[in-house]
Design a protein around this motif. Structure first.
Motif, short mmCIF file in Angstrom:
data_model
loop_
_atom_site.label_atom_id
_atom_site.label_comp_id
_atom_site.label_asym_id
_atom_site.label_seq_id
_atom_site.Cartn_x
_atom_site.Cartn_y
_atom_site.Cartn_z
N ASP A 197 0.82 -1.22 0.00
CA ASP A 197 0.00 0.00 0.00
C ASP A 197 0.85 1.26 0.00
O ASP A 197 0.36 2.35 -0.33
N THR A 198 2.12 1.13 0.39
CA THR A 198 2.99 2.32 0.42
C THR A 198 3.49 2.71 -0.96
O THR A 198 4.04 3.80 -1.14
N LEU A 199 3.31 1.83 -1.96
CA LEU A 199 3.73 2.17 -3.32
C LEU A 199 2.77 3.19 -3.92
O LEU A 199 1.55 3.11 -3.71
N PRO A 200 3.28 4.14 -4.69
CA PRO A 200 2.39 5.11 -5.34
C PRO A 200 1.41 4.43 -6.29
O PRO A 200 1.66 3.32 -6.77
N MET A 201 0.30 5.10 -6.54
CA MET A 201 -0.70 4.56 -7.46
C MET A 201 -0.10 4.41 -8.85
O MET A 201 0.56 5.31 -9.36
N PRO A 202 -0.27 3.25 -9.50
CA PRO A 202 0.25 3.08 -10.86
C PRO A 202 -0.30 4.14 -11.81
O PRO A 202 -1.47 4.53 -11.71
N ALA A 203 0.54 4.56 -12.74
CA ALA A 203 0.17 5.64 -13.68
C ALA A 203 -0.39 5.04 -14.97
O ALA A 203 0.22 5.16 -16.05
N TRP A 204 -1.55 4.39 -14.87
CA TRP A 204 -2.16 3.79 -16.05
C TRP A 204 -2.50 4.82 -17.11
O TRP A 204 -2.60 4.50 -18.30
N ASP A 205 -2.69 6.07 -16.69
CA ASP A 205 -3.06 7.10 -17.66
C ASP A 205 -1.95 7.41 -18.65
O ASP A 205 -2.20 8.03 -19.69
N THR A 236 -3.31 -7.56 -7.42
CA THR A 236 -3.70 -7.34 -6.02
C THR A 236 -2.65 -7.91 -5.07
O THR A 236 -2.76 -7.71 -3.86
N SER A 237 -1.68 -8.63 -5.61
CA SER A 237 -0.62 -9.22 -4.80
C SER A 237 0.63 -9.37 -5.64
O SER A 237 0.58 -9.27 -6.87
N ALA A 263 8.36 -13.89 -2.49
CA ALA A 263 7.48 -14.12 -1.34
C ALA A 263 6.10 -13.51 -1.62
O ALA A 263 5.98 -12.44 -2.22
N PHE A 264 5.07 -14.20 -1.17
CA PHE A 264 3.70 -13.76 -1.42
C PHE A 264 3.37 -12.56 -0.53
O PHE A 264 3.46 -12.64 0.71
N ARG A 265 3.04 -11.45 -1.15
CA ARG A 265 2.69 -10.21 -0.45
C ARG A 265 1.41 -9.64 -1.06
O ARG A 265 1.20 -9.74 -2.26
N VAL A 266 0.58 -9.02 -0.24
CA VAL A 266 -0.74 -8.60 -0.72
C VAL A 266 -0.97 -7.11 -0.46
O VAL A 266 -0.41 -6.51 0.44
N ARG A 271 -6.85 -0.72 -0.81
CA ARG A 271 -5.97 -0.31 -1.90
C ARG A 271 -6.44 -0.91 -3.23
O ARG A 271 -6.44 -0.24 -4.26
N VAL A 272 -6.85 -2.18 -3.20
CA VAL A 272 -7.35 -2.82 -4.42
C VAL A 272 -8.57 -2.08 -4.95
O VAL A 272 -8.67 -1.79 -6.16
N LEU A 273 -9.49 -1.75 -4.07
CA LEU A 273 -10.70 -1.02 -4.51
C LEU A 273 -10.35 0.36 -5.05
O LEU A 273 -10.95 0.82 -6.02
N ALA A 274 -9.36 1.01 -4.44
CA ALA A 274 -8.93 2.32 -4.92
C ALA A 274 -8.32 2.21 -6.32
O ALA A 274 -8.54 3.09 -7.18
N GLU A 275 -7.58 1.13 -6.57
CA GLU A 275 -7.00 0.94 -7.90
C GLU A 275 -8.09 0.68 -8.94
O GLU A 275 -8.02 1.18 -10.07
N ILE A 276 -9.09 -0.10 -8.56
CA ILE A 276 -10.20 -0.35 -9.48
C ILE A 276 -10.91 0.97 -9.81
O ILE A 276 -11.25 1.24 -10.97
N GLU A 277 -11.12 1.81 -8.80
CA GLU A 277 -11.76 3.10 -9.04
C GLU A 277 -10.91 3.98 -9.95
O GLU A 277 -11.44 4.71 -10.80
#
Length: 501
Positions: A197-205, A236-237, A263-266, A271-277
């Motif tokens: 969650d500490t990673l910045p939001m991906p810049a899909w735009d 999401t992970s 290693a599996f990290r989630v 955060r997942v819902l914010a990325e979908i939005e």
């Protein structure tokens, strides 16, 4: 000290593929994530996908006129001159190399750019780049990122801001030429991001989304021909609870060059819902999840699926949900299946891998007991929930017998008879960075100077396998033709690059 202004270009090279196969833009998630990190740090960043172009580039002309190249493959994308035009205004050019079969295009772009602009800093990353560093530095790359690079790339930018001839000696998680040798600064475990969650939001735009949507050629699945598909990809992970021999994740452990990024990290549900939005805000209606193991933590997965229900998007799984996670005591887990359906999942890739327990145990983490699992019941149940299902099957391990390969083909045929929409057959590829690659080198099945252009699912890459390479190629092609429906085959072939140019 006066710091220079620095801008970054993240470049997807033109694509290369076999005539008669489908050309799909790379579109890996590395660039949206790196672009988001750079932008968060205040660094000007641009993404250019040279496979589809942008702005003045004619998308229809690009895909209608692939160019034959000396390797026998075809190149789809803009011209070299166009690439240099885009590169001109940037100080740092990043070119990812995850997929070995695209290595030639990556190195071609590096040589092209370095010849025209020797002062520009070329950066690469990805499992293929870190596994093939001498070739990358010989082509002109200045530095290779060895691990997840959101923070590393920022450090590289800061080094370039300080000097036109930067030093990378104090940066962890990179390799670079140092005189006549390659200096390697391994990643440190403490630098691996645990809280995603500490990673910045991906810049899909920053992606050429409208061009992707017009082409409607995502990594997997089947969609209405000629119709726009407003899709976006996300994870999401990261990592995976399994460590299969053919996957680079199995080598991404403590004390490895990249560190324990396997290693599996989630990400949190929020955060997942914010990325979908965020994706919806760009106009995305179909979200494709690229997780290596979406249900790696089943309790978390079920909770997340419940929260995705009202997101207002169609969801597809591209990498596949591990079969074991859809079973309970070897029977269909209806709680999971219902959760997937209610969350909006429409298409699911199912990694059946093999019909042989020996192969599963030796090469695929023993992640499914194909003799105990009620796969017939699972497929029938999933079709009752309305999913489109695509099965993935692998063949051609060094010690795999003809009988074992036929068992896998027969299993796929059974699955189609139960309702599976299509079966995809893959020849085993010992990708650099995977334990299987090391096994293949040690066993004399592949040469260290192998041809990267042949590292794909259609070519029998390994020598001295129990079943000879030409036989494997014929079996794979015949299985695809015989097991799949005419409708599926026709739809796939309609996407294919012409067999002759």
């Amino acid at each position: 000290m006066t710091l220079r202004d620095v801008s970054v270009l993240l470049l997807y090279p033109p694509n290369q593929n076999l005539p008669g196969t489908v050309c799909k833009p790379n579109g890996s998630l590395a660039y949206p994530h790196l672009g988001g990190a750079l932008r968060h740090h205040g660094v000007p960043v641009t993404i250019f996908d040279a496979c589809v172009g942008d702005g003045p580039d004619d998308l229809d002309a690009i895909f209608a006129n692939p160019v034959a190249i000396p390797s026998g493959l075809v190149r789809t994308g803009v011209t070299d001159e166009r690439i240099l035009q885009v590169v001109a205004d940037h100080d740092i050019v990043g070119i990812t190399s995850i997929f070995t079969d695209q290595e030639s295009m990556v190195l071609h772009c590096a040589r092209l750019i370095k010849a025209a602009y020797p002062e520009k800093i070329l950066v690469s990353g990805g499992v293929n780049a870190r596994s093939r560093m001498p070739l990358f530095f010989a082509a002109g790359f200045d530095v290779v990122c060895l691990s997840e690079a959101e923070h590393t790339l920022i450090e590289i930018v800061e080094a370039v801001r300080r000097s036109a001839r930067p030093s990378f000696a104090d940066i962890h998680g990179v390799a670079f030429p140092d005189g006549n040798r390659i200096r390697v600064n391994p990643a440190r475990s403490r630098d691996i991001v645990q809280d995603l969650d500490t990673l910045p939001m991906p810049a899909w735009d920053l992606l050429p989304n409208q061009r992707y949507w017009t082409l409607a050629r995502p990594h997997s699945g089947m969609f209405e021909p000629g119709a726009e598909l407003r899709y976006g990809t996300m994870m999401t992970s990261l990592g995976c609870p399994f460590h299969c021999a053919y996957c680079h994740i199995a080598g991404e452990v403590e004390d490895s060059l990249p560190g324990p990024i396997g290693a599996f990290r989630v990400k949190s549900d929020e955060r997942v819902l914010a990325e979908i939005e965020t994706l919806k805000g760009l106009g995305v209606t179909d979200v494709f999840i690229e997780d290596d193991s979406l249900l790696g933590n089943k309790k978390r997965g079920l909770r997340l699926l419940e929260k995705i229900r009202g997101a207002g998007v169609t969801v597809c799984d591209l990498n596949g949900i591990n079969i074991i996670h859809m079973l309970k005591r070897w029977k269909p887990d209806h709680e999971v299946l219902e959760a997937l359906a209610l969350a909006g999942f429409a298409q699911i890739n199912m990694p059946f891998e093999t019909g042989n327990l020996r192969i599963m145990r030796k090469y695929a983490s023993n992640k499914l007991n194909v003799e105990k699992a009620d796969l017939r019941g699972l497929i029938i149940a999933m079709k009752e929930y309305g999913f489109q299902l695509y099965g993935n099957y692998m063949m051609g391990y060094p010690d795999e017998t003809m009988e074992e390969i036929q068992t896998t083909i027969d299993l796929a045929r059974e699955h189609v008879s139960y309702g599976l929409d299509a079966a995809n057959f893959f020849l085993v590829v010992p990708m650099p960075g995977s334990p299987l690659f090391d096994m293949a080198i040690a066993g004399g099945h592949i040469s260290p100077d192998f041809d990267p252009d042949k590292m794909n699912i259609y070519n029998a890459t390994m020598a001295n396998t129990l079943v000879p390479g030409p036989v494997l190629e014929e079996m794979r092609a015949r299985a695809w033709e015989e097991v799949n429906s005419t409708t599926w085959k026709s739809a796939k072939k309609a996407w294919a690059t012409p067999a002759s140019l």
